[in-house]
Scaffold this motif. Structure first.
Motif, PDB file in Angstrom:
ATOM      1  N   VAL B  89       4.937  35.360  11.145  1.00 55.72           N
ATOM      2  CA  VAL B  89       4.911  36.702  11.727  1.00 55.72           C
ATOM      3  C   VAL B  89       4.864  36.479  13.233  1.00 55.72           C
ATOM      4  CG1 VAL B  89       3.739  37.853   9.825  1.00 55.72           C
ATOM      5  CG2 VAL B  89       2.390  36.773  11.608  1.00 55.72           C
ATOM      6  N   ASP B  90       5.231  37.482  14.002  1.00 56.46           N
ATOM      7  CA  ASP B  90       5.162  37.340  15.449  1.00 56.46           C
ATOM      8  C   ASP B  90       3.735  36.987  15.852  1.00 56.46           C
ATOM      9  OD1 ASP B  90       7.757  37.681  16.040  1.00 56.46           O
ATOM     10  OD2 ASP B  90       7.611  39.784  16.626  1.00 56.46           O
ATOM     11  N   GLY B  91       3.612  36.057  16.751  1.00 54.52           N
ATOM     12  CA  GLY B  91       2.279  35.639  17.177  1.00 54.52           C
ATOM     13  C   GLY B  91       2.399  34.418  18.071  1.00 54.52           C
ATOM     14  N   SER B  92       1.264  33.854  18.409  1.00 56.98           N
ATOM     15  CA  SER B  92       1.246  32.671  19.268  1.00 56.98           C
ATOM     16  C   SER B  92       1.026  31.438  18.400  1.00 56.98           C
ATOM     17  CB  SER B  92       0.117  32.782  20.301  1.00 56.98           C
ATOM     18  OG  SER B  92       0.390  33.852  21.169  1.00 56.98           O
ATOM     19  N   TRP B 112       6.496  29.257   7.041  1.00 52.44           N
ATOM     20  CA  TRP B 112       7.712  29.562   6.291  1.00 52.44           C
ATOM     21  C   TRP B 112       8.329  30.816   6.892  1.00 52.44           C
ATOM     22  CZ3 TRP B 112       8.501  33.510   2.244  1.00 52.44           C
ATOM     23  CH2 TRP B 112       9.764  33.413   1.643  1.00 52.44           C
ATOM     24  N   HIS B 113       9.609  30.700   7.286  1.00 50.74           N
ATOM     25  CA  HIS B 113      10.313  31.854   7.851  1.00 50.74           C
ATOM     26  C   HIS B 113      11.134  32.488   6.737  1.00 50.74           C
ATOM     27  CE1 HIS B 113      13.567  33.777  10.398  1.00 50.74           C
ATOM     28  NE2 HIS B 113      12.448  34.359  10.804  1.00 50.74           N
ATOM     29  N   SER B 126       4.221  28.706  21.847  1.00 50.50           N
ATOM     30  CA  SER B 126       5.147  29.827  22.029  1.00 50.50           C
ATOM     31  C   SER B 126       4.510  31.097  21.492  1.00 50.50           C
ATOM     32  CB  SER B 126       6.459  29.551  21.287  1.00 50.50           C
ATOM     33  OG  SER B 126       6.257  29.613  19.888  1.00 50.50           O
ATOM     34  N   THR B 127       5.046  32.203  21.950  1.00 46.88           N
ATOM     35  CA  THR B 127       4.578  33.507  21.491  1.00 46.88           C
ATOM     36  C   THR B 127       5.789  34.359  21.137  1.00 46.88           C
ATOM     37  OG1 THR B 127       2.632  33.372  22.906  1.00 46.88           O
ATOM     38  CG2 THR B 127       3.240  35.561  22.117  1.00 46.88           C
ATOM     39  N   ASN B 128       5.793  34.840  19.936  1.00 45.98           N
ATOM     40  CA  ASN B 128       6.824  35.778  19.461  1.00 45.98           C
ATOM     41  C   ASN B 128       8.239  35.199  19.529  1.00 45.98           C
ATOM     42  OD1 ASN B 128       4.684  37.447  19.157  1.00 45.98           O
ATOM     43  ND2 ASN B 128       5.191  38.806  20.852  1.00 45.98           N
ATOM     44  N   VAL B 129       8.380  33.896  19.380  1.00 47.55           N
ATOM     45  CA  VAL B 129       9.722  33.306  19.317  1.00 47.55           C
ATOM     46  C   VAL B 129      10.065  33.109  17.844  1.00 47.55           C
ATOM     47  CG1 VAL B 129      11.192  31.371  19.922  1.00 47.55           C
ATOM     48  CG2 VAL B 129       9.433  32.157  21.534  1.00 47.55           C
ATOM     49  N   GLU B 130      10.996  33.890  17.351  1.00 47.54           N
ATOM     50  CA  GLU B 130      11.345  33.858  15.924  1.00 47.54           C
ATOM     51  C   GLU B 130      12.641  33.100  15.740  1.00 47.54           C
ATOM     52  OE1 GLU B 130      11.619  37.697  14.168  1.00 47.54           O
ATOM     53  OE2 GLU B 130      12.034  36.904  12.156  1.00 47.54           O
ATOM     54  N   PRO B 131      12.742  32.290  14.688  1.00 45.48           N
ATOM     55  CA  PRO B 131      14.020  31.631  14.414  1.00 45.48           C
ATOM     56  C   PRO B 131      15.157  32.652  14.438  1.00 45.48           C
ATOM     57  CG  PRO B 131      12.348  30.737  12.986  1.00 45.48           C
ATOM     58  CD  PRO B 131      11.706  31.880  13.739  1.00 45.48           C
ATOM     59  N   GLY B 132      16.193  32.319  15.182  1.00 48.00           N
ATOM     60  CA  GLY B 132      17.293  33.261  15.357  1.00 48.00           C
ATOM     61  C   GLY B 132      17.305  33.845  16.756  1.00 48.00           C
ATOM     62  N   ASP B 133      16.126  33.844  17.417  1.00 48.77           N
ATOM     63  CA  ASP B 133      16.103  34.302  18.802  1.00 48.77           C
ATOM     64  C   ASP B 133      16.874  33.308  19.670  1.00 48.77           C
ATOM     65  OD1 ASP B 133      14.535  36.358  18.006  1.00 48.77           O
ATOM     66  OD2 ASP B 133      12.671  35.625  18.903  1.00 48.77           O
ATOM     67  N   VAL B 134      17.239  33.768  20.874  1.00 54.69           N
ATOM     68  CA  VAL B 134      17.950  32.888  21.798  1.00 54.69           C
ATOM     69  C   VAL B 134      17.076  31.663  22.089  1.00 54.69           C
ATOM     70  CG1 VAL B 134      18.877  32.682  24.130  1.00 54.69           C
ATOM     71  CG2 VAL B 134      19.217  34.797  22.819  1.00 54.69           C
ATOM     72  N   ASN B 135      17.692  30.499  21.934  1.00 56.72           N
ATOM     73  CA  ASN B 135      17.028  29.236  22.267  1.00 56.72           C
ATOM     74  C   ASN B 135      15.744  28.999  21.460  1.00 56.72           C
ATOM     75  OD1 ASN B 135      17.078  26.832  23.682  1.00 56.72           O
ATOM     76  ND2 ASN B 135      15.680  27.581  25.257  1.00 56.72           N
ATOM     77  N   SER B 139      11.559  25.907  20.590  1.00 56.93           N
ATOM     78  CA  SER B 139      10.169  26.120  20.179  1.00 56.93           C
ATOM     79  C   SER B 139       9.861  25.545  18.806  1.00 56.93           C
ATOM     80  CB  SER B 139       9.851  27.621  20.157  1.00 56.93           C
ATOM     81  OG  SER B 139      10.038  28.181  21.430  1.00 56.93           O
ATOM     82  N   TRP B 140      10.866  25.391  17.961  1.00 53.35           N
ATOM     83  CA  TRP B 140      10.602  25.043  16.565  1.00 53.35           C
ATOM     84  C   TRP B 140      11.509  23.910  16.089  1.00 53.35           C
ATOM     85  CZ3 TRP B 140       6.483  27.414  14.527  1.00 53.35           C
ATOM     86  CH2 TRP B 140       6.101  28.671  15.046  1.00 53.35           C
ATOM     87  N   ASP B 141      10.967  23.070  15.239  1.00 53.72           N
ATOM     88  CA  ASP B 141      11.757  22.130  14.446  1.00 53.72           C
ATOM     89  C   ASP B 141      11.823  22.671  13.024  1.00 53.72           C
ATOM     90  OD1 ASP B 141      12.481  20.064  16.166  1.00 53.72           O
ATOM     91  OD2 ASP B 141      10.478  19.169  16.052  1.00 53.72           O
ATOM     92  N   VAL B 142      12.956  22.486  12.365  1.00 53.92           N
ATOM     93  CA  VAL B 142      13.041  22.844  10.952  1.00 53.92           C
ATOM     94  C   VAL B 142      12.593  21.635  10.141  1.00 53.92           C
ATOM     95  CG1 VAL B 142      14.580  23.451   9.065  1.00 53.92           C
ATOM     96  CG2 VAL B 142      14.855  24.524  11.306  1.00 53.92           C
ATOM     97  N   VAL B 143      11.672  21.844   9.224  1.00 52.88           N
ATOM     98  CA  VAL B 143      11.172  20.751   8.383  1.00 52.88           C
ATOM     99  C   VAL B 143      12.127  20.599   7.198  1.00 52.88           C
ATOM    100  CG1 VAL B 143       9.258  19.907   6.989  1.00 52.88           C
ATOM    101  CG2 VAL B 143       8.806  21.239   9.059  1.00 52.88           C
TER     102      VAL B 143
END
Lengths: 370, 233
Positions: B89-92, B112-113, B126-135, B139-143
């Protein structure tokens, strides 16, 4: 009587079968038909299984681990079988290996009012025990004790205690803009609660902090624990915030604490002989943020000034020692002020209020109101 | 009050090539609901040293799947790892931090997204960076390999060890039938097949005893020895 220890003997016999099977398996290439010793092992396991089966034919265990005798079984017949098992399995003493707690069929228990012991609840699928008091649900932990075949679970109430955290910067915490603070000591003091502290994280300088953070001591017997680092060359307002998290998963298991070092452009106030005197050099600094300020004017036949960064806007009142608004007796104007003697001197537009005429103030308190 | 996890190994197939395991944990009040987190099962066949060989397990619906099919090529020690992963969910969120000794002092956020059905691990705060957002990849690696996050501190892992002995039990039944066909019901205990079957049953009993005592490594040793016995004796 051996039958008082039937659970222990059955349990150990079963363990013995596993132990002997492992011996056989480890020497399997010397196995069937090839080694007298291996044959002896096979036969021993076979005998234990046979007697164990006979014992279990004579005893009926219910779901709660209680047992009763089958039809026609007596203490005597059962004890003969158990004696055989004890001999075959080399059990030296019993009860020696009580059943593991998680192998027992659990029950639900209910408790009456605090301080009282309630009756056992109906058989259930979950060994969860609830203790509810006025602070909500708490955990009850158990220790198993077996004496003379009687298994007792001793419960202890060990309520949750939240961890504590504080953050402190050494020395002064307010400076004039342009000053570079060479070094400070940032101390993070934690006190472990009931649960293990998983992490303490700083919002800045975390790498340096993590390199000295001693989690062993943080979770050790000596509490509280302080870990310190030294931020250097600080020149801007900075909040050092630490976040501590324990492994409870509870909201109160995450604690945040912070301390801040602040940098302000100074208020300038005081008295001069001339209107053209450089206010930064001739006036007194009051290093505070925007807002109402109380100052004291003192002097004979002087111009009295107070000024501040122009971005704060115009003041609404300038009250004298009698509580009257004297702002009409002051000229207001903007002028660029340049600092001197700082690490990084600055020039900034200031708004000043200066008496229109030279006048007298004798330690007269004034209040500047925005 | 922590959840009391319970994984149950269901009956194996006739051909022994697969088994089923189900999540029998009782979720819900006062604990969290099962679908409060995403549920993934990771399974390995372990050798006697506990070294895992990970198996292909299909996790179809992380919020609702209660049963998984497990390929079972050989008998022995199987390790079932139920991973319960918080839902994005959106968050830090925070990255992993290690101290000078290489010890993790802060576990990275692992989530899990749901929209992309992917598991992500924070690389940076990061804060509120969701997979699919620009760049968002900054912020995230996919496991991709779930075995890398077993027992990772920011998720819940329930581990269940169990014995699969389908092939050996089938062998035991075959030996009994062979003995009965050759010698009849009355005299089959005199046959070599019966003696061998009895010993297979004995060691299977021993393996089950060790499994019951959570001595998984020793249980695997018995199964390996027994498999060799079946082949050679």
């Amino acid at each position: 009587m051996l039958n008082e220890n039937i659970e222990s003997i059955v349990s150990q016999s079963y363990s013995k079968i596993g132990e002997l099977s492992l011996l056989i398996a480890r020497n399997i290439d010397k196995g069937y038909g090839k080694s007298a010793k291996q044959e002896e092992l096979w036969n021993r396991v076979k005998r234990i299984r046979k007697i164990l089966k006979a014992v279990l034919d004579h005893v009926v265990f219910d779901d709660n681990g209680n047992y009763s005798y089958s039809l026609h079984t007596t203490d005597k017949t059962l004890n003969i079988l158990l004696k055989c098992l004890v001999q075959l399995t080399d059990i030296q003493d019993y009860p020696v290996a009580p059943l593991l707690f998680h192998k027992l069929k659990p029950r639900n228990y209910t408790f009456n009012a605090p301080g009282e012991t309630g009756p056992p609840g109906p058989p259930g699928n979950d060994a969860t025990v609830f203790v509810t008091n006025d602070t909500g649900e708490q955990e009850l932990s158990f220790r198993e004790e077996v004496i003379a075949g009687v298994r007792t679970f001793l419960g202890s109430f060990n309520p949750y205690v939240a961890p504590q955290l504080s953050v402190n910067l050494s020395g002064d915490k307010v400076y004039e803009v342009g000053v570079v603070v060479g070094s400070k000591t940032l101390s993070v003091t934690s006190t472990k609660g009931k649960n293990t502290i998983l992490s303490i994280v700083l919002n800045t300088l975390n790498s340096a902090f993590q390199s000295i953070l001693d989690m062993g001591a943080v979770n050790g017997p000596t509490q509280p624990q302080t870990n310190s680092i030294s931020p250097t060359n600080i020149s801007a307002t900075t909040t050092y915030q630490a976040t501590l998290t324990d492994d409870s998963g509870k909201p109160e298991g995450t604690v945040v604490a912070s301390d801040t070092i602040q940098f302000f452009y100074p208020f300038l106030y005081g008295a001069t002989d001339n209107k053209t005197d450089d206010p930064y050099l001739f006036l007194t600094k009051l290093i505070q943020g925007a807002g109402t300020k109380s100052i004291i004017f003192n002097g004979l036949n002087k111009y009295f000034w107070i000024g501040y960064p122009a971005s704060y806007g115009e003041a609404s009142q300038l009250k004298d020692q009698n509580g009257f608004d004297a702002i009409g007796a002051f000229d207001t104007f903007l002028v660029n002020v340049t600092s001197q003697g700082l690490n990084n001197n600055w020039t900034l537009s200031y708004r000043f209020y200066r008496t229109k005429l030279k006048t007298i103030n004798s330690n007269a308190p004034h209040t500047l109101i925005f | 009050m922590a959840l009391f996890f319970e994984l149950d190994l269901k009956s194996e197939q006739v051909d022994c090539s697969k088994a089923y395991i189900s999540d029998e944990t009782v979720y819900g009040s006062p604990n969290e609901n099962r679908n409060a987190k995403a549920n993934f099962l990771v399974v390995s066949k372990n050798d006697k040293y506990g070294t895992p060989s990970f198996l292909l397990v299909i996790n179809t619906a992380p919020l609702t799947q209660l049963e998984w099919e497990i390929p079972t090529e050989v008998d022995g020690w199987y390790q079932f790892n139920l991973l319960r992963i918080p839902i994005y969910v959106d968050g830090s969120y925070v990255p992993e931090v290690k101290n000078g000794n290489g010890v993790i002092t802060q576990y990275a956020s692992v989530l899990w997204h749901q929209p992309t059905n992917s598991i992500i691990k924070a690389k940076i705060a990061s804060t509120n960076v969701e997979p699919g957002d620009v760049n968002w990849q900054a912020s995230w690696d996919v496991v991709g390999d779930l075995s890398t996050i077993i027992n990772y501190g920011s998720i819940t892992t329930h581990i269940h060890h169990d014995l699969i002995d389908c092939y050996l039990r089938a062998n035991y039944r075959d030996l009994l039938e062979e003995a009965i066909e050759e010698f009849g019901c009355e005299n089959c205990s005199n046959s070599a097949a019966f003696i061998k079957a009895d010993r297979v049953d004995t060691l299977l009993n021993g393996a089950n005893a060790l499994n019951w005592e959570d001595k998984s490594a020793q249980m695997e040793e018995v199964i390996v020895g027994l498999t060799q016995f079946v082949k050679n004796a």
